[in-house]
Design a protein around this motif. Structure first.
Motif, PDB file in Angstrom:
ATOM      1  N   LYS A 134       0.846  -1.199   0.000  1.00 48.05           N
ATOM      2  CA  LYS A 134       0.000   0.000   0.000  1.00 48.05           C
ATOM      3  C   LYS A 134       0.879   1.246   0.000  1.00 48.05           C
ATOM      4  N   PRO A 135       0.611   2.210  -0.902  1.00 43.51           N
ATOM      5  CA  PRO A 135       1.400   3.452  -0.927  1.00 43.51           C
ATOM      6  C   PRO A 135       1.143   4.289   0.320  1.00 43.51           C
ATOM      7  N   ALA A 136       2.194   4.960   0.792  1.00 49.87           N
ATOM      8  CA  ALA A 136       2.092   5.917   1.889  1.00 49.87           C
ATOM      9  C   ALA A 136       2.624   7.252   1.393  1.00 49.87           C
ATOM     10  N   VAL A 137       1.885   8.326   1.666  1.00 47.71           N
ATOM     11  CA  VAL A 137       2.287   9.639   1.173  1.00 47.71           C
ATOM     12  C   VAL A 137       2.256  10.655   2.307  1.00 47.71           C
ATOM     13  N   ILE A 138       3.054  11.705   2.142  1.00 45.55           N
ATOM     14  CA  ILE A 138       2.950  12.873   3.004  1.00 45.55           C
ATOM     15  C   ILE A 138       2.761  14.081   2.090  1.00 45.55           C
ATOM     16  N   GLN A 139       1.990  15.017   2.561  1.00 40.22           N
ATOM     17  CA  GLN A 139       1.693  16.215   1.781  1.00 40.22           C
ATOM     18  C   GLN A 139       2.785  17.257   1.982  1.00 40.22           C
ATOM     19  N   LYS A 140       3.293  17.814   0.876  1.00 41.40           N
ATOM     20  CA  LYS A 140       4.287  18.887   0.929  1.00 41.40           C
ATOM     21  C   LYS A 140       3.710  20.134   0.278  1.00 41.40           C
ATOM     22  N   GLY A 141       3.712  21.227   1.013  1.00 39.40           N
ATOM     23  CA  GLY A 141       3.192  22.470   0.469  1.00 39.40           C
ATOM     24  C   GLY A 141       2.637  23.348   1.573  1.00 39.40           C
ATOM     25  N   PRO A 142       2.097  24.513   1.261  1.00 35.50           N
ATOM     26  CA  PRO A 142       1.857  24.927  -0.125  1.00 35.50           C
ATOM     27  C   PRO A 142       3.079  25.571  -0.781  1.00 35.50           C
ATOM     28  N   TYR A 143       3.137  25.421  -2.099  1.00 37.57           N
ATOM     29  CA  TYR A 143       4.043  26.182  -2.945  1.00 37.57           C
ATOM     30  C   TYR A 143       3.142  27.163  -3.689  1.00 37.57           C
ATOM     31  N   ILE A 194      -4.712   4.470   0.131  1.00 41.36           N
ATOM     32  CA  ILE A 194      -3.494   5.277   0.289  1.00 41.36           C
ATOM     33  C   ILE A 194      -3.369   5.682   1.750  1.00 41.36           C
ATOM     34  N   ARG A 195      -2.211   5.465   2.328  1.00 46.64           N
ATOM     35  CA  ARG A 195      -1.964   5.934   3.691  1.00 46.64           C
ATOM     36  C   ARG A 195      -1.513   7.393   3.668  1.00 46.64           C
ATOM     37  N   GLY A 196      -2.089   8.196   4.567  1.00 45.38           N
ATOM     38  CA  GLY A 196      -1.659   9.589   4.672  1.00 45.38           C
ATOM     39  C   GLY A 196      -2.663  10.605   4.174  1.00 45.38           C
ATOM     40  N   LEU A 197      -3.845  10.173   3.709  1.00 42.92           N
ATOM     41  CA  LEU A 197      -4.856  11.104   3.224  1.00 42.92           C
ATOM     42  C   LEU A 197      -5.822  11.465   4.351  1.00 42.92           C
ATOM     43  N   ARG A 198      -6.190  12.742   4.400  1.00 47.34           N
ATOM     44  CA  ARG A 198      -7.117  13.213   5.430  1.00 47.34           C
ATOM     45  C   ARG A 198      -8.094  14.218   4.805  1.00 47.34           C
ATOM     46  N   PRO A 199      -9.135  13.729   4.135  1.00 47.49           N
ATOM     47  CA  PRO A 199     -10.095  14.652   3.519  1.00 47.49           C
ATOM     48  C   PRO A 199     -10.808  15.507   4.553  1.00 47.49           C
ATOM     49  N   ASN A 200     -10.912  16.789   4.248  1.00 48.00           N
ATOM     50  CA  ASN A 200     -11.529  17.756   5.156  1.00 48.00           C
ATOM     51  C   ASN A 200     -12.368  18.720   4.315  1.00 48.00           C
ATOM     52  N   ARG A 201     -13.667  18.788   4.615  1.00 46.00           N
ATOM     53  CA  ARG A 201     -14.567  19.565   3.759  1.00 46.00           C
ATOM     54  C   ARG A 201     -14.213  21.056   3.739  1.00 46.00           C
ATOM     55  N   ASP A 202     -13.922  21.630   4.897  1.00 45.64           N
ATOM     56  CA  ASP A 202     -13.615  23.057   4.937  1.00 45.64           C
ATOM     57  C   ASP A 202     -12.360  23.398   4.141  1.00 45.64           C
ATOM     58  N   ILE A 221       1.652  -5.060  -8.974  1.00 46.57           N
ATOM     59  CA  ILE A 221       0.437  -4.337  -8.588  1.00 46.57           C
ATOM     60  C   ILE A 221      -0.715  -5.347  -8.497  1.00 46.57           C
ATOM     61  N   LYS A 222      -1.204  -5.554  -7.279  1.00 44.66           N
ATOM     62  CA  LYS A 222      -2.224  -6.593  -7.068  1.00 44.66           C
ATOM     63  C   LYS A 222      -3.600  -6.171  -7.541  1.00 44.66           C
ATOM     64  N   LYS A 223      -3.975  -4.920  -7.269  1.00 43.25           N
ATOM     65  CA  LYS A 223      -5.265  -4.411  -7.721  1.00 43.25           C
ATOM     66  C   LYS A 223      -5.104  -2.940  -8.074  1.00 43.25           C
ATOM     67  N   PRO A 224      -5.977  -2.416  -8.921  1.00 44.59           N
ATOM     68  CA  PRO A 224      -5.835  -1.028  -9.372  1.00 44.59           C
ATOM     69  C   PRO A 224      -5.811  -0.043  -8.200  1.00 44.59           C
ATOM     70  N   ILE A 225      -4.944   0.981  -8.333  1.00 42.30           N
ATOM     71  CA  ILE A 225      -4.794   2.010  -7.307  1.00 42.30           C
ATOM     72  C   ILE A 225      -4.900   3.388  -7.969  1.00 42.30           C
ATOM     73  N   PHE A 226      -5.720   4.257  -7.381  1.00 46.12           N
ATOM     74  CA  PHE A 226      -5.755   5.649  -7.817  1.00 46.12           C
ATOM     75  C   PHE A 226      -4.740   6.408  -6.962  1.00 46.12           C
ATOM     76  N   MET A 227      -3.696   6.868  -7.628  1.00 44.51           N
ATOM     77  CA  MET A 227      -2.531   7.415  -6.937  1.00 44.51           C
ATOM     78  C   MET A 227      -2.526   8.945  -7.005  1.00 44.51           C
ATOM     79  N   PRO A 228      -2.615   9.647  -5.850  1.00 40.90           N
ATOM     80  CA  PRO A 228      -2.592  11.112  -5.883  1.00 40.90           C
ATOM     81  C   PRO A 228      -1.207  11.654  -6.241  1.00 40.90           C
ATOM     82  N   VAL A 229      -1.184  12.683  -7.054  1.00 43.86           N
ATOM     83  CA  VAL A 229       0.071  13.330  -7.450  1.00 43.86           C
ATOM     84  C   VAL A 229       0.202  14.699  -6.771  1.00 43.86           C
ATOM     85  N   MET A 230      -0.823  15.529  -6.910  1.00 42.14           N
ATOM     86  CA  MET A 230      -0.808  16.855  -6.286  1.00 42.14           C
ATOM     87  C   MET A 230      -2.218  17.410  -6.248  1.00 42.14           C
ATOM     88  N   TRP A 231      -2.438  18.404  -5.394  1.00 38.16           N
ATOM     89  CA  TRP A 231      -3.704  19.129  -5.424  1.00 38.16           C
ATOM     90  C   TRP A 231      -3.443  20.620  -5.403  1.00 38.16           C
TER      91      TRP A 231
END
Length: 500
Positions: free
Chosen positions: A81-90, A363-371, A411-421
């Motif tokens: 399982k991919p693990a990500v950390i968010q870097k930014g903002p730029y 994906i490990r490391g995602l934290r969706p927040n509506r605000d 790759i065992k099953k399809p993964i939607f991989m975040p690149v940037m937001w």
């Protein structure tokens, strides 16, 4: 002859009625004046304030990006399982200026809009030289394109990958992924194709926003409001086309709404507000959620609902966005490869907000927040001008097992991989807010004070007259009863007879 008190009550009552009627009449009169003033000042007439603010916006626009750094690249290639950390903002300061503006007799105009971006170090967490691990979109694109090709071709591409040292996961800088870099795989592919006298019509440069700095996204035709304001700002065509050709049905290909900065005045809060986004290659519907106050100006907030990217079971309208036809992604995802030269690019809201839990949990490391992650537009209801905007989108890609490519074999099953937001935001400046309040809000406040003040004064005066009349009547009745009691004999005849 009427008493002075009666005359005073009559005059007070008449004045109260006059004030009340005048206030009610002024409601209509002032509304007509407001409509008339907006009709005169809102259209995009050359030289007007409305035109100047539209042609070259003074409101600061910021383009902020966050990158997802893959912290376990070797494990991902091994099928973990991919693990990500968010870097930014730029942060980039975005400048817009419309040019080649041409008016037509049917009440429309056409224009191009130049957009330029300047890096703002003070509003960023680091420099454009910061690096992070991300998916190689050029490499993944070529693998997807060759998915059903002969094994020999895949073997040849694998060989090029090894020779160029390009892996599925690369370390890139912020500047390179944003604005472009010379990709070794694309360069090697073009060189190999040339040896076989095959011409490949693509650049060996790649960047998510390559060639988009100091450029425009196409020719727009909109309603100027000079004929009428019913369709003010609505897009008639984009690049000469009144509808798109990316999607699989007519409704999905419709170009609806405005560019998201202006709308027809006197907005209906119950109606969906549409905007066209060239980034998403489609129109979006925004719905009203609540009233907000920005710099003491009352605005109506419209947001992008989760159902916007909902799957066909929750939003049948989105069936047209399934590409190829019938190939629908899970809720919250939009495949835009059809308008990105076949690159496996998937769009969503940041951190997969509104997506299926399975997509988020992959994906490990995602934290969706509506605000923080929901797009919004705050519109001034009378003029239809957007005074606070936050367009928030996420760029993702799609990893799946493709036979013949070493980097995808685990790759065992399809993964939607975040690149940037990204968050493209604008907030009305203090000066513009002050000008708007003095020119519009203060006048509206004054007219409301006059008309409702007259109504209130008239109602109070009438109520006072009524209360005085009622009090007078009660007093008269009371006095009459007292007189009757005083004239009544102490000993009634009937009682006297009894006493005798």
């Amino acid at each position: 002859m009427a008493s002075k008190k009666s005359v005073g009550l009559i005059l007070c009552g008449l004045l109260g009625v006059a004030f009340l009627v005048t206030g009610c009449v002024l409601i209509h009169v002032f509304d007509e004046l407001a409509h008339s003033e907006i009709d005169d000042n809102l259209p995009l007439k050359p030289g007007s304030d409305s035109y100047k603010n539209w042609q070259s916006p003074k409101t600061p626009i910021y383009f902020q990006v966050w990158f997802f750094d893959i912290v376990n690249p070797l494990e991902v290639l091994a099928g973990e399982k991919p693990a990500v950390i968010q870097k930014g903002p730029y942060t980039y300061r975005e400048h817009r200026e419309k040019f080649n503006i041409t008016y037509y007799d049917n009440g429309t105009l056409t224009y191009l809009e130049n957009r330029s971006f300047n890096f703002d170090r003070e509003m960023s967490v680091g420099s454009e030289n910061d690096t992070f691990n991300t998916i190689s979109l050029p490499g993944l694109t070529i693998m997807e394109m060759l998915k059903w090709e002969l094994q020999a071709i895949k073997w040849f591409v694998n060989l090029i990958l090894k020779e160029t040292g390009e892996n599925l996961i690369q370390e890139l800088s912020v500047h390179d992924l944003m604005w472009g870099y010379e990709d070794p795989l694309l360069k090697a592919a073009k060189k190999a194709a040339a040896e076989f006298k095959i011409h490949l019509n693509f650049s060996d440069m790649f960047g998510l926003f390559y060639n988009q700095n100091n450029s425009n996204d196409g020719l727009y035709q909109i309603y100027s409001g000079m004929k009428d304001l019913d369709n003010f700002g609505n897009i008639v065509s984009w690049n000469g086309q009144t509808e798109l050709n990316y999607w699989t049905n007519d409704s999905a290909n419709m170009i609806n709404g405005t560019d998201g900065t202006i709308y027809p005045p006197f907005i209906d809060l119950k109606a969906t507000k549409y905007l066209f986004s060239s980034d998403l290659c489609r129109s979006l519907g925004m719905t009203y959620t609540k009233g907000v106050s920005v710099k003491s100006i009352d605005l109506a907030r419209f947001v992008a609902p989760d159902i916007m990217f909902g799957n066909v079971s929750t939003n049948p309208y989105n069936a047209g966005f399934c590409t190829p036809s019938g190939n629908c992604l899970p809720s919250g995802l939009l495949n835009v490869s059809v308008c990105r030269t076949g690159a496996p690019v998937i769009m969503s809201m940041p951190h997969f907000l509104g997506c299926d839990p399975e997509t988020v949990n992959a994906i490990r490391g995602l934290r969706p927040n509506r605000d923080e992650h929901q797009s919004y537009i705050d519109i001034e209801p009378m003029t239809g001008v957007a005074m606070s905007v936050g367009k928030r989108l996420q760029i993702n890609t799609y990893l799946e097992f493709i036979e013949g490519f070493d980097d995808l074999k685990n790759i065992k099953k399809p993964i939607f991989m975040p690149v940037m937001w990204l968050n493209e935001s604008a907030l009305i400046s203090d000066q513009d807010a002050g000008d708007f309040k003095s020119q519009v809000v203060d006048k509206i406040t004054l007219t409301k004070a006059v008309k409702f003040g007259l109504i209130a004064l008239g109602a109070v005066m009438i109520l006072c007259v009524i209360l005085v009349l009622v009090a007078t009547k009660l007093k008269t009745c009371h006095n009459a009863k007292v007189v009757d009691d005083e004239n009544e004999p102490i000993l009634h005849p009937h009682n006297a007879a009894v006493s005798t």
